[in-house]
Design a protein around this motif. Structure first.
Motif, short mmCIF file in Angstrom:
data_model
loop_
_atom_site.label_atom_id
_atom_site.label_comp_id
_atom_site.label_asym_id
_atom_site.label_seq_id
_atom_site.Cartn_x
_atom_site.Cartn_y
_atom_site.Cartn_z
N LEU A 45 0.82 -1.21 0.00
CA LEU A 45 0.00 0.00 0.00
C LEU A 45 0.86 1.27 0.00
N VAL A 46 1.92 1.27 0.80
CA VAL A 46 2.80 2.44 0.88
C VAL A 46 3.47 2.68 -0.47
N ARG A 47 3.88 1.61 -1.13
CA ARG A 47 4.50 1.76 -2.45
C ARG A 47 3.51 2.32 -3.47
N GLN A 48 2.22 2.16 -3.17
CA GLN A 48 1.17 2.71 -4.04
C GLN A 48 0.75 4.11 -3.59
N GLY A 49 1.38 4.62 -2.52
CA GLY A 49 1.11 5.99 -2.09
C GLY A 49 0.33 6.15 -0.80
N ALA A 50 0.02 5.07 -0.11
CA ALA A 50 -0.76 5.16 1.14
C ALA A 50 0.03 5.88 2.22
N ARG A 51 -0.69 6.52 3.11
CA ARG A 51 -0.10 7.23 4.25
C ARG A 51 -0.34 6.43 5.53
N GLU A 52 0.22 6.92 6.63
CA GLU A 52 0.14 6.21 7.91
C GLU A 52 -1.30 5.93 8.34
N ALA A 53 -2.17 6.92 8.20
CA ALA A 53 -3.55 6.77 8.68
C ALA A 53 -4.26 5.59 8.01
N ARG A 54 -4.02 5.40 6.74
CA ARG A 54 -4.66 4.29 6.03
C ARG A 54 -4.16 2.95 6.57
N LEU A 55 -2.87 2.86 6.87
CA LEU A 55 -2.32 1.61 7.41
C LEU A 55 -2.91 1.31 8.78
N VAL A 56 -3.09 2.34 9.57
CA VAL A 56 -3.68 2.16 10.90
C VAL A 56 -5.14 1.74 10.78
N ASP A 57 -5.89 2.45 9.94
CA ASP A 57 -7.33 2.18 9.80
C ASP A 57 -7.62 0.83 9.15
N GLU A 58 -6.95 0.53 8.06
CA GLU A 58 -7.28 -0.67 7.28
C GLU A 58 -6.59 -1.93 7.76
N LEU A 59 -5.38 -1.79 8.28
CA LEU A 59 -4.61 -2.99 8.63
C LEU A 59 -4.44 -3.18 10.13
N GLY A 60 -4.85 -2.21 10.90
CA GLY A 60 -4.75 -2.34 12.35
C GLY A 60 -3.34 -2.18 12.90
N LEU A 61 -2.46 -1.54 12.14
CA LEU A 61 -1.12 -1.30 12.65
C LEU A 61 -1.15 -0.18 13.66
N SER A 62 -0.17 -0.17 14.53
CA SER A 62 -0.04 0.95 15.45
C SER A 62 0.49 2.15 14.67
N PRO A 63 0.26 3.36 15.16
CA PRO A 63 0.80 4.54 14.47
C PRO A 63 2.33 4.48 14.31
N ILE A 64 3.01 3.93 15.28
CA ILE A 64 4.47 3.83 15.20
C ILE A 64 4.88 2.85 14.10
N GLU A 65 4.20 1.70 14.03
CA GLU A 65 4.49 0.73 12.98
C GLU A 65 4.24 1.34 11.60
N ALA A 66 3.09 2.01 11.47
CA ALA A 66 2.73 2.62 10.19
C ALA A 66 3.75 3.67 9.78
N SER A 67 4.16 4.48 10.73
CA SER A 67 5.15 5.52 10.43
C SER A 67 6.47 4.91 9.97
N LEU A 68 6.91 3.86 10.63
CA LEU A 68 8.16 3.21 10.26
C LEU A 68 8.08 2.62 8.86
N ILE A 69 6.99 1.96 8.55
CA ILE A 69 6.84 1.36 7.23
C ILE A 69 6.83 2.43 6.14
N VAL A 70 6.16 3.55 6.40
CA VAL A 70 6.14 4.64 5.43
C VAL A 70 7.54 5.20 5.24
N ARG A 71 8.29 5.35 6.33
CA ARG A 71 9.66 5.87 6.22
C ARG A 71 10.56 4.92 5.45
N LEU A 72 10.41 3.64 5.69
CA LEU A 72 11.29 2.66 5.04
C LEU A 72 10.93 2.38 3.59
#
Length: 79
Positions: A45-72
């Motif tokens: 999703l991130v490679r397709q342009g998703a942001r942290e909020a979408r990862l948290v909402d759709e996949l149930g990741l924590s904000p910290i996990e989502a932020s790290l994945i977006v950064r990486l």
């Protein structure tokens, strides 16, 4: 001249073999990455342009996990 052609042919064959090996390894790594749910989905999703909020909402990741994945995996736009 024949020796040079034979040597060049051997190098070409070795390069082609190495390239095939690397392609196979890449495929294995990509399969493993997408097999680690929900992280594989998040990376996709991130490679397709998703942001942290979408990862948290759709996949149930924590904000910290989502932020790290977006950064990486988000490229320059995510930094």
């Amino acid at each position: 001249m024949q020796d040079a052609l034979a040597a060049a042919s051997a190098v070409g064959a070795q390069t082609q073999c190495r390239q095939s090996d690397l392609a196979a390894r890449l495929e294995v790594l990509e399969t493993q990455a997408t097999g680690d749910q929900p992280y594989g989905d998040a990376i996709r999703l991130v490679r397709q342009g998703a942001r942290e909020a979408r990862l948290v909402d759709e996949l149930g990741l924590s904000p910290i996990e989502a932020s790290l994945i977006v950064r990486l995996h988000g490229g320059r736009a995510a930094h």
